[in-house]
Write a protein that holds these residues in place. Structure first.
Motif: not given
Length: 243
Positions: A100, A102, A136, A138-139, A142, A154-155, A158, A170, A172, A174
């Motif tokens: 993941a 950012a 997740t 998102e978790e 961050l 804050t997410v 995607e 993935h 996102f 942020v």
């Protein structure tokens, strides 16, 4: 990653590629004629076809992503493939790692991790890392952002999914707060957080390569309503990539 030769041909009319139009829960996507759902035994399902220019195809969701990468690379370089095409679908393979990342933009600059190479050169990565058990996406994004840069955030949406070297990545948007932490408090495997002007991304040696110019483009023109789906088999960051 799976690859098989099937009787699927890349079709062009004038300067546009012909693709089938399909839909899933996230909206429209495209496949090469004969390579989509319902095209197996009997081939009885008829689906609409559309003609896309190179500019449109670069921003379309074309599946499988591995085949799309091969075709777009050749097309952008002026060597459109002819005849049957290998269907390569990295999304169908169990990932060796899920990552993941950012995408943090502030005052016209994007936050990257710079790694210095032998000889004085550098390459860059988007902050992020592996998703841990029970997390997740998102978790994870961050947590990794905090570990690598010291920022909280804050997410948002995607914006891209990238398949590279057996990884599913993935990315996102942020919205981050705070300032980059002292180097001794960060965990970057030898890298260092830096702010790079967004306009420089197309010529910045950034992994994943196929995402770099798109971030600059989206920042100027608007972020995609659905995540871009990209395979990235590029091994050299020096040559330009606009496909």
């Amino acid at each position: 990653m799976t690859a098989e030769i099937r009787p699927v041909t890349v079709l062009f009319e004038a300067d546009k590629v012909i693709l089938e139009l399909h839909h899933d829960a996230e909206g429209a996507y495209h496949v090469f004629p004969g390579g989509g759902p319902g095209e197996g035994a009997g081939g009885s399902v008829r689906v609409p076809r559309v003609a896309l220019s190179l500019a449109d195809a670069l921003h379309a969701r074309i599946r499988p992503a591995g085949t799309a990468e091969t075709v777009l690379r050749a097309w952008a370089l002026g060597a459109v493939p002819q005849g049957p095409v290998a269907l390569v679908d990295p999304a169908a393979v169990e990932p060796v790692r899920v990552r993941a990342g950012a995408v943090v933009i502030r005052d016209g600059a994007v936050l990257l991790i710079r790694f210095t190479e032998e000889g004085g050169g550098s390459h860059y990565e988007i902050p992020g890392g592996g998703v841990e058990a029970g997390e997740t996406l998102e978790e994870a994004v961050l947590r990794e952002l905090g570990e690598e840069t010291g920022l909280a955030g804050t997410v948002g949406p995607e914006v891209a999914r990238v398949w590279k070297d057996g990884r599913h990545e993935h990315y996102f948007l942020v919205s981050a707060t705070g300032e980059v932490g002292p180097p001794e408090t960060l965990d970057n495997y030898g890298g260092a957080p830096v702010w790079v002007p967004v306009e420089r991304l197309p010529v910045t040696p950034l992994w994943p390569r196929r995402l770099s110019w798109r971030i600059e483009h989206w920042h100027r023109t608007g972020w995609p309503g659905r995540p871009a789906e990209l395979a990235d088999s590029i091994t050299e960051l020096g040559p330009p990539c606009m496909w």
